[in-house]
Design an enzyme around this catalytic site. Sequence first.
Site, PDB file in Angstrom:
ATOM      1  CB  ALA A   1      -4.432  -0.244  -4.579  1.00 19.35           C
TER       2      ALA A   1
ATOM      3  N   GLY B   1     -23.005  11.618 -13.374  1.00 20.89           N
ATOM      4  CA  GLY B   1     -22.527  10.236 -13.433  1.00 20.89           C
ATOM      5  C   GLY B   1     -23.275   9.278 -12.525  1.00 20.89           C
ATOM      6  CG  ASP B   2     -24.886   9.648  -8.580  1.00 16.35           C
ATOM      7  OD1 ASP B   2     -24.049   8.742  -8.457  1.00 16.35           O
ATOM      8  OD2 ASP B   2     -25.099  10.510  -7.699  1.00 16.35           O
TER       9      ASP B   2
ATOM     10  CG  ASP C   1       2.864   4.315  -6.126  1.00 17.29           C
ATOM     11  OD1 ASP C   1       2.644   5.434  -5.645  1.00 17.29           O
ATOM     12  OD2 ASP C   1       2.241   3.849  -7.110  1.00 17.29           O
TER      13      ASP C   1
ATOM     14  CB  ILE D   1     -30.773  14.681  -0.994  1.00 19.55           C
ATOM     15  CG1 ILE D   1     -31.011  14.138   0.423  1.00 19.55           C
ATOM     16  CG2 ILE D   1     -31.351  13.745  -2.053  1.00 19.55           C
ATOM     17  CD1 ILE D   1     -32.481  13.875   0.748  1.00 19.55           C
TER      18      ILE D   1
ATOM     19  NE  ARG E   1     -25.970   4.538  -6.549  1.00 16.04           N
ATOM     20  CZ  ARG E   1     -26.725   5.172  -7.456  1.00 16.04           C
ATOM     21  NH1 ARG E   1     -27.968   4.779  -7.674  1.00 16.04           N
ATOM     22  NH2 ARG E   1     -26.234   6.182  -8.154  1.00 16.04           N
TER      23      ARG E   1
ATOM     24  CE1 TYR F   1     -14.082   3.017  -9.130  1.00 18.05           C
ATOM     25  CE2 TYR F   1     -16.480   3.055  -9.335  1.00 18.05           C
ATOM     26  CZ  TYR F   1     -15.334   2.523  -8.777  1.00 18.05           C
ATOM     27  OH  TYR F   1     -15.430   1.489  -7.887  1.00 18.05           O
TER      28      TYR F   1
ATOM     29  CG  ASP G   1      -2.120   0.853   1.127  1.00 19.48           C
ATOM     30  OD1 ASP G   1      -3.232   0.315   1.243  1.00 19.48           O
ATOM     31  OD2 ASP G   1      -1.969   2.079   0.910  1.00 19.48           O
TER      32      ASP G   1
ATOM     33  CG  HIS H   1     -18.591   6.223  -0.063  1.00 14.50           C
ATOM     34  ND1 HIS H   1     -17.256   6.009   0.109  1.00 14.50           N
ATOM     35  CD2 HIS H   1     -18.879   5.872  -1.329  1.00 14.50           C
ATOM     36  CE1 HIS H   1     -16.754   5.536  -1.020  1.00 14.50           C
ATOM     37  NE2 HIS H   1     -17.717   5.444  -1.909  1.00 14.50           N
TER      38      HIS H   1
HETATM   39  N1  UDP Z   1     -25.396  10.795  -2.203  1.00 13.21           N
HETATM   40  C1  UDP Z   1     -26.063  11.920  -1.775  1.00 13.21           C
HETATM   41  N2  UDP Z   1     -25.372  12.805  -1.001  1.00 13.21           N
HETATM   42  C2  UDP Z   1     -24.082  12.625  -0.625  1.00 13.21           C
HETATM   43  C3  UDP Z   1     -23.418  11.456  -1.056  1.00 13.21           C
HETATM   44  C4  UDP Z   1     -24.106  10.561  -1.848  1.00 13.21           C
HETATM   45  O1  UDP Z   1     -27.229  12.145  -2.093  1.00 13.21           O
HETATM   46  O2  UDP Z   1     -23.530  13.498   0.068  1.00 13.21           O
HETATM   47  C5  UDP Z   1     -26.117   9.817  -3.031  1.00 13.21           C
HETATM   48  C6  UDP Z   1     -25.466   9.566  -4.382  1.00 13.21           C
HETATM   49  O3  UDP Z   1     -25.925  10.486  -5.340  1.00 13.21           O
HETATM   50  C7  UDP Z   1     -25.915   8.132  -4.676  1.00 13.21           C
HETATM   51  C8  UDP Z   1     -26.027   7.501  -3.282  1.00 13.21           C
HETATM   52  O4  UDP Z   1     -26.101   8.582  -2.360  1.00 13.21           O
HETATM   53  O5  UDP Z   1     -27.180   8.128  -5.260  1.00 13.21           O
HETATM   54  C9  UDP Z   1     -24.832   6.644  -2.925  1.00 13.21           C
HETATM   55  O6  UDP Z   1     -23.661   7.397  -3.192  1.00 13.21           O
HETATM   56  P1  UDP Z   1     -22.232   6.935  -2.717  1.00 13.21           P
HETATM   57  O7  UDP Z   1     -21.259   8.022  -3.110  1.00 13.21           O
HETATM   58  O8  UDP Z   1     -22.273   6.528  -1.280  1.00 13.21           O
HETATM   59  O9  UDP Z   1     -21.959   5.609  -3.556  1.00 13.21           O
HETATM   60  P2  UDP Z   1     -21.994   5.335  -5.151  1.00 13.21           P
HETATM   61  O10 UDP Z   1     -23.389   4.897  -5.460  1.00 13.21           O
HETATM   62  O11 UDP Z   1     -21.559   6.566  -5.866  1.00 13.21           O
HETATM   63  O12 UDP Z   1     -21.017   4.194  -5.308  1.00 13.21           O
END
Ligand code: UDP
Length: 347
Positions: free
Chosen positions: A96, A306-307, A73, A229, A243, A163, A54, A211
């Site tokens: 990693a 990207g969500d 690394d 949100i 999710r 990603y 790591d 997260h």
């Molecule tokens: N989310 C949110 N507010 C935050 C962080 C995340 O509304 O401050 C939402 C995000 O848009 C997604 C869900 O929570 O719909 C989970 O996001 P996270 O980043 O935890 O995981 P991901 O789904 O991106 O892997």
Amino acid sequence: MTYFDAQYTIHTEYTTLIGNISMKTILVVGGAGYIGSHMVKMLLETEHHVVVFDNLSTGYRDAVLGGDFVFGDLADRASLARLFSGYQFDGVMHFASFIQVGESIIQPDKYYQNNVACTLNLLDAMVTANVNHFIFSSTAAIFGEPQYTPIDEQHPKNPINPYGLSKWMIEQILADYDRAYQLKSVCLRYFNAAGADPMGQLRERHNPETHLIPLVLQAAKGQRENITIFGQDYDTPDGTCIRDYIHINDLCQAHLLALDYLFTYQSSASFNLGNSAGFSVKQVIDIAKQVTAKSIPVHIGARREGDPARLVADAKLARNQLNWQPQYTDLKTIIAHAWATEQQVNL
Ligand code: UDP
């Protein structure tokens, strides 16, 4: 018996589930991070010899609870060569990588450099050293906007951010490395890893934290003003993104079973890992309110680029082929474990 002792009685059942693969030497790349550190703990508990590699760019040395620690690394091929000449590894797990969807859109170079090019360095070091069992941390982000739910392994792969694309590139490279070099791999496509060590020795730690669950709990603690949100205009019942949250220990258990699968069948595979239950952002916040008994101020913000609206796994294949039996499937329990460790000042 304390809260954590009580949980430990359940946790030790993992050792009986994983009977065939004790005493292997496993390289855990990224073992100081959130998932990697929980994995190291479980590998040690199931009596493996663990070596962590790591660079501590996002991980924490004190999260590595045992085994050998090698600071290094993946970009440095010479240090990888030294690592592989110093040990005879039976298998490699690779945690990693960079994981922030939003950041990957703004800085794709960072994601292709680390998640793709550095992973190639690791794979090449494995091929040179004749180490041919690899567990790869993949992601639901390889699927992009779902064409149907729940998402099974065959679902089309159309990642909508760098990603997800970086992970899908490696999945395809692994198929080529299997054909050409007989490097056998299991790709585990995580949905939303969450929760923390039921014994309370490890927790989710990211800096900056992005997260949902840890951010919600920080708002409950008063450590941040509110939780934003990201959009409430999605095509879901309450308008917020859905999710599939999976407990970190269940995720790690799947890795142990995947190792067993590789050693037993000597063939490559990919599995989706989730609980097949979707929770919206608002539902997560409501459950966190129940668990913490605190008020959690909410701010409605814009969508995060990207969500996808809804990511829920069909994980039947992992249940059937790996005999994976997740134990902490209740979101309340997942959040309770996260909350218990979030409140410990020494973690
Ligand atoms: N989310 C949110 N507010 C935050 C962080 C995340 O509304 O401050 C939402 C995000 O848009 C997604 C869900 O929570 O719909 C989970 O996001 P996270 O980043 O935890 O995981 P991901 O789904 O991106 O892997």
